[in-house]
Write an enzyme that holds these catalytic residues in place. Sequence first.
Site, PDB file in Angstrom:
ATOM      1  N   ARG A  71       0.397  39.358  29.020  1.00 36.11           N
ATOM      2  CA  ARG A  71      -0.089  39.658  30.377  1.00 36.11           C
ATOM      3  C   ARG A  71      -0.869  38.518  31.012  1.00 36.11           C
ATOM      4  O   ARG A  71      -1.576  37.779  30.327  1.00 36.11           O
ATOM      5  CB  ARG A  71      -0.984  40.899  30.325  1.00 36.11           C
ATOM      6  CG  ARG A  71      -0.191  42.147  30.010  1.00 36.11           C
ATOM      7  CD  ARG A  71      -1.037  43.387  29.820  1.00 36.11           C
ATOM      8  NE  ARG A  71      -0.162  44.536  29.597  1.00 36.11           N
ATOM      9  CZ  ARG A  71       0.420  44.809  28.428  1.00 36.11           C
ATOM     10  NH1 ARG A  71       0.209  44.042  27.377  1.00 36.11           N
ATOM     11  NH2 ARG A  71       1.228  45.856  28.315  1.00 36.11           N
TER      12      ARG A  71
ATOM     13  N   HIS B 247       5.262  39.419  30.534  1.00 38.68           N
ATOM     14  CA  HIS B 247       6.496  38.893  29.936  1.00 38.68           C
ATOM     15  C   HIS B 247       7.423  38.142  30.895  1.00 38.68           C
ATOM     16  O   HIS B 247       8.644  38.313  30.867  1.00 38.68           O
ATOM     17  CB  HIS B 247       7.274  40.028  29.260  1.00 38.68           C
ATOM     18  CG  HIS B 247       6.596  40.599  28.036  1.00 38.68           C
ATOM     19  ND1 HIS B 247       5.665  39.901  27.308  1.00 38.68           N
ATOM     20  CD2 HIS B 247       6.725  41.813  27.416  1.00 38.68           C
ATOM     21  CE1 HIS B 247       5.257  40.655  26.292  1.00 38.68           C
ATOM     22  NE2 HIS B 247       5.876  41.814  26.343  1.00 38.68           N
TER      23      HIS B 247
ATOM     24  N   HIS C 132      10.725  39.357  21.101  1.00 38.64           N
ATOM     25  CA  HIS C 132      10.177  40.715  21.178  1.00 38.64           C
ATOM     26  C   HIS C 132      10.956  41.714  20.315  1.00 38.64           C
ATOM     27  O   HIS C 132      11.083  42.887  20.677  1.00 38.64           O
ATOM     28  CB  HIS C 132      10.161  41.165  22.640  1.00 38.64           C
ATOM     29  CG  HIS C 132       9.125  42.183  22.986  1.00 38.64           C
ATOM     30  ND1 HIS C 132       9.125  43.458  22.457  1.00 38.64           N
ATOM     31  CD2 HIS C 132       8.053  42.124  23.803  1.00 38.64           C
ATOM     32  CE1 HIS C 132       8.098  44.128  22.963  1.00 38.64           C
ATOM     33  NE2 HIS C 132       7.429  43.342  23.778  1.00 38.64           N
TER      34      HIS C 132
ATOM     35  N   ASP D  92      -1.689  47.467  20.217  1.00 39.54           N
ATOM     36  CA  ASP D  92      -0.967  46.665  21.217  1.00 39.54           C
ATOM     37  C   ASP D  92      -1.914  45.528  21.584  1.00 39.54           C
ATOM     38  O   ASP D  92      -2.395  45.428  22.703  1.00 39.54           O
ATOM     39  CB  ASP D  92      -0.615  47.531  22.440  1.00 39.54           C
ATOM     40  CG  ASP D  92       0.355  46.826  23.394  1.00 39.54           C
ATOM     41  OD1 ASP D  92       0.742  45.681  23.087  1.00 39.54           O
ATOM     42  OD2 ASP D  92       0.701  47.428  24.425  1.00 39.54           O
TER      43      ASP D  92
ATOM     44  N   GLU E 295       4.855  39.639  17.697  1.00 38.32           N
ATOM     45  CA  GLU E 295       5.214  38.588  18.655  1.00 38.32           C
ATOM     46  C   GLU E 295       4.236  37.425  18.489  1.00 38.32           C
ATOM     47  O   GLU E 295       3.082  37.521  18.908  1.00 38.32           O
ATOM     48  CB  GLU E 295       5.127  39.131  20.086  1.00 38.32           C
ATOM     49  CG  GLU E 295       5.891  40.411  20.324  1.00 38.32           C
ATOM     50  CD  GLU E 295       5.346  41.195  21.517  1.00 38.32           C
ATOM     51  OE1 GLU E 295       5.067  40.610  22.573  1.00 38.32           O
ATOM     52  OE2 GLU E 295       5.186  42.417  21.385  1.00 38.32           O
TER      53      GLU E 295
HETATM   54  C1  GLA Z   1       4.549  44.320  24.947  1.00 41.84           C
HETATM   55  C2  GLA Z   1       3.292  44.763  25.483  1.00 41.84           C
HETATM   56  C3  GLA Z   1       3.289  46.254  25.434  1.00 41.84           C
HETATM   57  C4  GLA Z   1       4.503  46.821  26.077  1.00 41.84           C
HETATM   58  C5  GLA Z   1       5.725  46.234  25.451  1.00 41.84           C
HETATM   59  C6  GLA Z   1       6.967  46.687  26.137  1.00 41.84           C
HETATM   60  O1  GLA Z   1       4.601  43.716  23.787  1.00 41.84           O
HETATM   61  O2  GLA Z   1       2.173  44.243  24.845  1.00 41.84           O
HETATM   62  O3  GLA Z   1       2.148  46.730  26.092  1.00 41.84           O
HETATM   63  O4  GLA Z   1       4.498  46.545  27.443  1.00 41.84           O
HETATM   64  O5  GLA Z   1       5.683  44.861  25.515  1.00 41.84           O
HETATM   65  O6  GLA Z   1       7.010  48.067  26.304  1.00 41.84           O
END
Ligand code: GLA
Length: 368
Positions: free
Chosen positions: A97, A122, A195, A268, A333
Amino acid sequence: MAQSPSKTKKNTAGKVNKIEKSAFGTLPNGSKVDLYTLRNSNGMEVQITNFGGIITNLTAPDKKGKYANVTLACDSLKGYLKGVPYFGALIGRFGNRIAKGKFTLEGKEYTLATNNRPNALHGGRKGFDKVLWTATPIDAAEPQLKLNYTAADGEEGYPGKLDVEVIYTLQKDNSLKIDYKATTDKTTVVNLTNHTYFNLSGDASNDILNHELSLAADKLVPVDATLIPTGELTAVAGTPFDFTKPHKIGERINEANDAQIKYGKGYDHCWVFTDASNKLKNVASVYEATTGRVMEVFTTEPAIQFYSGNFLDGSAIVKGGVPAKFRSGFCLETQHYPDSPNQPNFPTTVLKPNETYRTTTVYKFSVK
Ligand code: GLA
């Protein structure tokens, strides 16, 4: 040696070529999409399409020697075009982000699409996961697929024409190496990753909560409710984010009184490696007990986004018509920290015209 694309037949030694090309479908604009199948001598297979550089199949052996796909992936191009949350895809120009889709570089403010409101995520509406790459198969002892894409100056709001090269190599030791390279003609920001969602059980109808994860990371990049870094780094010790020793993903994932768990709806987040060097280092290891599968991650990057599939809700369909339900896949990732362009204290993601961006990540599969 580069192999001519249409040769999928047996080579002179009578063996099946290590890399084959086949048709994968047609995009709405009429462009043909291809699928490349890479095989190593153990029987491991990786399939990659030039649409988004997506890994559509990656097999790994279980403790009985049986190979199965361990990723969330669709049966066909149509499945991807319906819209899936970045399954298997290359991510760029900027993974993760960027706060409110804005950043300033050399005194100029740039505005990106806020495709993950209120933030940019992304690479934008049409990031590198949704473009057609130029593919060059390399039929070497360890088969490779080279993917090239040139993002125009201003594409998705980012400055600079960016030439990107990604090389996937299926290695003899059952690992998939990904080498990323980029150059620009104007100062820009770059953060490339892949991803892929993994499910080491080999059955996407299982969730991933019993997988055991360890991360060689003693710090976390804490975020606010919109998953934007607060700017500090916090110690993971004593929190549900401490994976310095193996823990089941599900063990602490619902600790509702942990604000970070609440914001992420589980995991996340971006973890910062204890070893800050840009050497290729072992940063993560995942074990799935029922199959014995192990996946180790090596990278030159400083951090990793571990995402436990909390936004999966069964609406995306994977191979065999299986709905990708809540937490049926996890992502590791490798990357720089989120929102780095707005965070002066984070390692820089700026790329200048005279520089070459290079990173390497390896996903290695074995059993125990
Ligand atoms: C990422 C983000 C998550 C989500 C996924 C896709 O890796 O960190 O919050 O948005 O992509 O769903």
